[in-house]
Design a protein around this motif. Sequence first.
Motif, PDB file in Angstrom:
ATOM      1  N   ASP A   6       0.857  -1.185   0.000  1.00  0.00           N
ATOM      2  CA  ASP A   6       0.000   0.000   0.000  1.00  0.00           C
ATOM      3  C   ASP A   6       0.895   1.238   0.000  1.00  0.00           C
ATOM      4  O   ASP A   6       2.127   1.113   0.068  1.00  0.00           O
ATOM      5  CB  ASP A   6      -0.969  -0.010   1.188  1.00  0.00           C
ATOM      6  CG  ASP A   6      -0.276   0.033   2.536  1.00  0.00           C
ATOM      7  OD1 ASP A   6       0.642   0.865   2.717  1.00  0.00           O
ATOM      8  OD2 ASP A   6      -0.643  -0.751   3.415  1.00  0.00           O
ATOM      9  N   PRO A   7       0.314   2.449  -0.107  1.00  0.00           N
ATOM     10  CA  PRO A   7       1.130   3.667  -0.241  1.00  0.00           C
ATOM     11  C   PRO A   7       2.158   3.888   0.858  1.00  0.00           C
ATOM     12  O   PRO A   7       3.113   4.644   0.653  1.00  0.00           O
ATOM     13  CB  PRO A   7       0.078   4.782  -0.245  1.00  0.00           C
ATOM     14  CG  PRO A   7      -1.123   4.140  -0.864  1.00  0.00           C
ATOM     15  CD  PRO A   7      -1.122   2.740  -0.322  1.00  0.00           C
TER      16      PRO A   7
ATOM     17  N   TRP B  97       0.238  14.556  -5.445  1.00  0.00           N
ATOM     18  CA  TRP B  97      -0.371  13.251  -5.161  1.00  0.00           C
ATOM     19  C   TRP B  97      -0.052  12.788  -3.746  1.00  0.00           C
ATOM     20  O   TRP B  97      -0.923  12.273  -3.032  1.00  0.00           O
ATOM     21  CB  TRP B  97       0.118  12.211  -6.177  1.00  0.00           C
ATOM     22  CG  TRP B  97      -0.665  10.935  -6.089  1.00  0.00           C
ATOM     23  CD1 TRP B  97      -1.831  10.632  -6.716  1.00  0.00           C
ATOM     24  CD2 TRP B  97      -0.331   9.788  -5.284  1.00  0.00           C
ATOM     25  NE1 TRP B  97      -2.254   9.378  -6.359  1.00  0.00           N
ATOM     26  CE2 TRP B  97      -1.354   8.835  -5.486  1.00  0.00           C
ATOM     27  CE3 TRP B  97       0.722   9.488  -4.434  1.00  0.00           C
ATOM     28  CZ2 TRP B  97      -1.339   7.602  -4.862  1.00  0.00           C
ATOM     29  CZ3 TRP B  97       0.730   8.242  -3.794  1.00  0.00           C
ATOM     30  CH2 TRP B  97      -0.298   7.313  -4.013  1.00  0.00           C
TER      31      TRP B  97
ATOM     32  N   LYS C 102      -2.141  14.454  -1.220  1.00  0.00           N
ATOM     33  CA  LYS C 102      -3.518  13.962  -1.265  1.00  0.00           C
ATOM     34  C   LYS C 102      -3.644  12.602  -0.581  1.00  0.00           C
ATOM     35  O   LYS C 102      -4.588  12.358   0.189  1.00  0.00           O
ATOM     36  CB  LYS C 102      -3.981  13.869  -2.726  1.00  0.00           C
ATOM     37  CG  LYS C 102      -5.472  13.715  -2.895  1.00  0.00           C
ATOM     38  CD  LYS C 102      -5.871  13.902  -4.349  1.00  0.00           C
ATOM     39  CE  LYS C 102      -7.383  13.827  -4.516  1.00  0.00           C
ATOM     40  NZ  LYS C 102      -7.809  14.040  -5.928  1.00  0.00           N
ATOM     41  N   ILE C 103      -2.681  11.713  -0.811  1.00  0.00           N
ATOM     42  CA  ILE C 103      -2.760  10.370  -0.229  1.00  0.00           C
ATOM     43  C   ILE C 103      -2.449  10.400   1.269  1.00  0.00           C
ATOM     44  O   ILE C 103      -2.874   9.519   2.033  1.00  0.00           O
ATOM     45  CB  ILE C 103      -1.797   9.395  -0.958  1.00  0.00           C
ATOM     46  CG1 ILE C 103      -2.157   7.926  -0.663  1.00  0.00           C
ATOM     47  CG2 ILE C 103      -0.355   9.645  -0.575  1.00  0.00           C
ATOM     48  CD1 ILE C 103      -3.441   7.482  -1.280  1.00  0.00           C
TER      49      ILE C 103
ATOM     50  N   ASP D 298      -5.058   9.780   4.164  1.00  0.00           N
ATOM     51  CA  ASP D 298      -5.450   8.441   4.622  1.00  0.00           C
ATOM     52  C   ASP D 298      -4.273   7.562   5.029  1.00  0.00           C
ATOM     53  O   ASP D 298      -4.463   6.559   5.714  1.00  0.00           O
ATOM     54  CB  ASP D 298      -6.251   7.729   3.533  1.00  0.00           C
ATOM     55  CG  ASP D 298      -7.553   8.452   3.200  1.00  0.00           C
ATOM     56  OD1 ASP D 298      -8.244   8.862   4.155  1.00  0.00           O
ATOM     57  OD2 ASP D 298      -7.853   8.614   2.006  1.00  0.00           O
TER      58      ASP D 298
ATOM     59  N   SER E  51      -3.071   2.853  -6.791  1.00  0.00           N
ATOM     60  CA  SER E  51      -4.108   3.456  -5.956  1.00  0.00           C
ATOM     61  C   SER E  51      -5.181   4.057  -6.851  1.00  0.00           C
ATOM     62  O   SER E  51      -4.928   4.410  -8.003  1.00  0.00           O
ATOM     63  CB  SER E  51      -3.484   4.547  -5.065  1.00  0.00           C
ATOM     64  OG  SER E  51      -4.465   5.320  -4.423  1.00  0.00           O
TER      65      SER E  51
ATOM     66  N   VAL F 103      -6.564   6.843  -5.881  1.00  0.00           N
ATOM     67  CA  VAL F 103      -6.410   8.280  -5.648  1.00  0.00           C
ATOM     68  C   VAL F 103      -5.741   8.898  -6.870  1.00  0.00           C
ATOM     69  O   VAL F 103      -4.718   8.396  -7.358  1.00  0.00           O
ATOM     70  CB  VAL F 103      -5.578   8.550  -4.384  1.00  0.00           C
ATOM     71  CG1 VAL F 103      -5.283  10.041  -4.230  1.00  0.00           C
ATOM     72  CG2 VAL F 103      -6.315   8.025  -3.162  1.00  0.00           C
TER      73      VAL F 103
END
Length: 304
Positions: free
Chosen positions: A180-181, A201, A204-205, A208, A259, A261
């Motif tokens: 995951d990120p 980006w 923005k991510i 979460d 993702s 996103v």
Amino acid sequence: MKLPPLQSLRSFEAVARMLSVTRAAEELCVSHSAVSHQIRKLEDWIGISLVERNGRGIRLTEAGERYKIKVCEAFDSIHAETELLRQRGSAPMVRVSCLPMFAVAWLMPQMHDFWGKFPDVQVAIQYARAAKVLDPASVDVAIEHGNSSDFPDFVAIPLLDGTTVPVASPDYLQRNNYQDPRDLARLTLLHDDDRKFWGLWLRKISIDFDVDPRLAETGMIFPDGNLTLAACLASEGVALLPRSVVLSQLRAKTLVSLSTVAIEEEKSYLLLTPKSRPVPRSALCFAQWMQSLPGTTKIGVPKT
């Protein structure tokens, strides 16, 4: 502002390109002394040395090297446009300007369909450069990424969604055990000309996931989207790429999205035609053909 003598510029262009007065004179069908005289005339006009002796040959000065880029580029443009004009008498010609990645990843794989339907129409495709202002006199159809207001000299019609997402090859993600990120710190970020997009980006991510936006300061920068895409496909890292343009790679699983996103959701790939003159029939055929392709926005076509 008065321009330098054209004959002197032509002589400098030939000498700079071949680094030889003798060969430049042969190309221009004049004497060695005539070329040397034109170079000196240009240097006197500018007030700075452009060419200097180098043993038995010549070399460009630092100023000459810089000047060469612009002068040669200008003569290349003149030559290319002249060739297009010469060819127009035999067949319709469409001058198309495209962003590099759009041209290679999306347009060229589908051009066989256009040539099959319009075998008599010639298409000259050139790369659009981000640093160069698009000239409505030099293109019939252009594809750019942005908003309609960015191109006031053109009729702008949305062609493809411009949403950008992070993608990588599945082999690269598996090799780096990406889940995951939060694992982005282990990956190499690939930047298309500018680090700001990854910064957008990552911020923005980070809403979460605990991801440091300063990661955008790491990774490799490429001068255009083609190289960024090629590096991504070669498993060199993860890149932010327009989903609609790399859709065939996503469907083929040569690339996968990390993702859902996305950034640049408000932008589109725009089909542009000049406002200041009628759209040639051949260009109208090309524009209509592009809009007929799968996945494109169907909201009308430019009119003559």
